[in-house]
Motif scaffolding. Structure first.
Motif, mmCIF file in Angstrom:
data_model
loop_
_atom_site.group_PDB
_atom_site.id
_atom_site.type_symbol
_atom_site.label_atom_id
_atom_site.label_comp_id
_atom_site.label_asym_id
_atom_site.label_seq_id
_atom_site.Cartn_x
_atom_site.Cartn_y
_atom_site.Cartn_z
ATOM 1 N N PRO A 108 0.644 15.940 1.263
ATOM 2 C CA PRO A 108 0.371 15.112 0.078
ATOM 3 C C PRO A 108 -1.039 14.524 0.101
ATOM 4 N N ILE A 109 -1.538 14.231 -1.097
ATOM 5 C CA ILE A 109 -2.834 13.554 -1.220
ATOM 6 C C ILE A 109 -2.761 12.201 -0.526
ATOM 7 N N PHE A 110 -3.838 11.849 0.161
ATOM 8 C CA PHE A 110 -3.939 10.572 0.865
ATOM 9 C C PHE A 110 -4.546 9.533 -0.082
ATOM 10 N N ARG A 111 -3.918 8.367 -0.204
ATOM 11 C CA ARG A 111 -4.382 7.346 -1.146
ATOM 12 C C ARG A 111 -4.642 6.013 -0.446
ATOM 13 N N GLU A 112 -5.745 5.378 -0.837
ATOM 14 C CA GLU A 112 -6.112 4.059 -0.313
ATOM 15 C C GLU A 112 -5.948 3.015 -1.419
ATOM 16 N N TYR A 113 -5.521 1.812 -1.037
ATOM 17 C CA TYR A 113 -5.259 0.727 -1.978
ATOM 18 C C TYR A 113 -6.032 -0.520 -1.576
ATOM 19 N N ILE A 114 -6.395 -1.309 -2.586
ATOM 20 C CA ILE A 114 -7.044 -2.603 -2.338
ATOM 21 C C ILE A 114 -5.994 -3.690 -2.478
ATOM 22 N N GLN A 115 -6.017 -4.659 -1.554
ATOM 23 C CA GLN A 115 -5.140 -5.822 -1.626
ATOM 24 C C GLN A 115 -5.961 -7.096 -1.549
ATOM 25 N N PHE A 144 0.764 0.669 4.412
ATOM 26 C CA PHE A 144 0.216 -0.341 5.303
ATOM 27 C C PHE A 144 -0.074 -1.645 4.556
ATOM 28 N N THR A 145 0.343 -1.745 3.304
ATOM 29 C CA THR A 145 0.030 -2.919 2.497
ATOM 30 C C THR A 145 1.069 -4.023 2.678
ATOM 31 N N HIS A 146 0.700 -5.230 2.237
ATOM 32 C CA HIS A 146 1.567 -6.409 2.350
ATOM 33 C C HIS A 146 2.422 -6.520 1.086
ATOM 34 N N PRO A 147 3.738 -6.603 1.205
ATOM 35 C CA PRO A 147 4.594 -6.617 0.012
ATOM 36 C C PRO A 147 4.465 -7.877 -0.843
ATOM 37 N N ALA A 148 3.894 -8.947 -0.295
ATOM 38 C CA ALA A 148 3.846 -10.221 -1.026
ATOM 39 C C ALA A 148 2.571 -10.408 -1.841
ATOM 40 N N HIS A 149 1.627 -9.470 -1.731
ATOM 41 C CA HIS A 149 0.337 -9.666 -2.404
ATOM 42 C C HIS A 149 -0.005 -8.484 -3.298
ATOM 43 N N PRO A 150 -0.827 -8.716 -4.336
ATOM 44 C CA PRO A 150 -1.141 -7.657 -5.303
ATOM 45 C C PRO A 150 -1.780 -6.435 -4.647
ATOM 46 N N THR A 151 -1.405 -5.274 -5.156
ATOM 47 C CA THR A 151 -1.912 -4.002 -4.640
ATOM 48 C C THR A 151 -2.407 -3.159 -5.808
ATOM 49 N N GLU A 152 -3.612 -2.611 -5.681
ATOM 50 C CA GLU A 152 -4.177 -1.755 -6.723
ATOM 51 C C GLU A 152 -4.655 -0.452 -6.102
ATOM 52 N N PHE A 153 -4.337 0.662 -6.737
ATOM 53 C CA PHE A 153 -4.829 1.959 -6.260
ATOM 54 C C PHE A 153 -6.349 1.970 -6.348
ATOM 55 N N LEU A 154 -6.979 2.531 -5.314
ATOM 56 C CA LEU A 154 -8.436 2.531 -5.266
ATOM 57 C C LEU A 154 -9.005 3.946 -5.307
ATOM 58 N N PHE A 155 -8.751 4.738 -4.280
ATOM 59 C CA PHE A 155 -9.268 6.111 -4.299
ATOM 60 C C PHE A 155 -8.364 7.011 -3.473
#
Length: 307
Positions: free
Chosen positions: A269-276, A155-166
């Motif tokens: 699979p494990i569910f992962r959330e990311y910060i953008q 669900f993240t935006h391909p043009a902006h930085p993405t970091e794994f959160l939890f």
């Protein structure tokens, strides 16, 4: 202030007009009267020698020049915002600022309370504005209208930085007196029992449905569709229905509702959330501090997730 004969204050009005395609809505966006916004549109039309917005029926349509101007104006305003946030010294405990973040109701329930507490301790003058994840969140991030988005990777935006959160895992919840479940939820139970699910967009349920269909070639028996993940545990109470829920959410609501938590009878699979965050604000000091705080809070949550 004028630059090349243009009153730079009009750039804010132009941005609002091109976004909203409406004089009245643009006025509301930047807290101007409708007459003041109409005057701004007149001046902008004179300067650019173009209508910029033209009425078509009950709507207004952007001209070709307006379409070309829109991304340039947005980029200029984002750069100005970035410049205004630069400080020689930085002490977060003294900073007076607002951080805006878009999250799902799941994230707001299981993650944000700890974030809010941490912010209160480290930065008592920093305010947090949360809004719900909906169909416009990627556009808002891209326009620089929001500081952060927390969302699953797809669900993240391909043009902006993405970091794994939890991360979290899924489980099955049922009423603790569900007579249809004898000793855990077996695959045949999962097929036979009615399910309560969340609809994340109009006509589209959570991604689990697509995954389950692709993996097992079967469709779950969906009997109730609700708006929020946080409603799922309560909606199985008093029924023989079950729900597939994030484990942290299930644990949170187990003390509130008479529900039992069961392992899923399928491997998921494990569910992962990311910060953008917007690519232009990556080096902003408040952004750096807030991202670090999010990662520190997330580290505690990650340590308790069963792999």
């Amino acid at each position: 202030m004028r630059f090349n004969r243009l009153d730079l204050n009009q750039l804010v009005a132009l941005d609002a007009l091109l976004r909203e395609k409406s004089v009245s809505k643009a006025a509301e966006r930047i807290y101007l009267s409708q007459s003041a916004m109409s005057n701004s549109l007149t001046r902008l039309r004179e300067y650019f020698q173009d209508e910029l917005l033209v009425p078509t029926g009950r709507k207004m349509v952007i001209t070709s020049l307006g379409e070309r101007l829109a991304p340039e104006v947005k980029s200029i305003l984002i750069s100005i915002q970035k410049v205004t946030q630069i400080r020689e010294t930085f002490d977060i405990s003294e900073v007076d600022a607002e951080v805006s973040i878009i999250v799902s109701d799941y994230v707001s329930s299981v993650f944000m309370p700890a974030v809010v507490r941490a912010v209160a301790l480290e930065a008592p003058n920093v305010r947090i504005r949360m809004s719900i994840l909906n169909g416009s969140y990627l556009d808002r991030l891209d326009r620089g209208e929001v500081d952060f988005v927390i969302a699953p990777e797809n669900f993240t935006h391909p043009a902006h930085p993405t970091e794994f959160l939890f991360q979290d895992r899924f489980c099955c919840v049922a009423w603790d007196q569900n007579a249809a479940i004898k000793a855990g939820v077996k695959f045949e139970d999962y097929q036979k029992l009615g399910h309560v699910v969340t609809q994340i967009e109009e006509g589209r349920t959570a991604l689990f449905e697509d995954w389950f269909l692709a993996k097992y070639g079967k469709v779950r028996r969906i009997e109730v569709i609700c708006l929020y993940f946080s409603l799922l545990p309560s909606l199985v109470v008093g029924t023989n229905r079950i729900a597939t829920v994030h484990h942290e959410l299930a644990k949170l609501y187990q003390s509130t509702f008479p529900i039992a938590i069961h392992e899923l009878p399928v491997e998921m699979p494990i569910f992962r959330e990311y910060i953008q965050y917007h690519k232009s604000f990556g080096s902003d000091q408040v952004s750096l501090w807030f991202r670090d705080l999010l990662h520190r809070v997330a580290a505690q949550m990650n340590s308790g997730v069963k792999q």
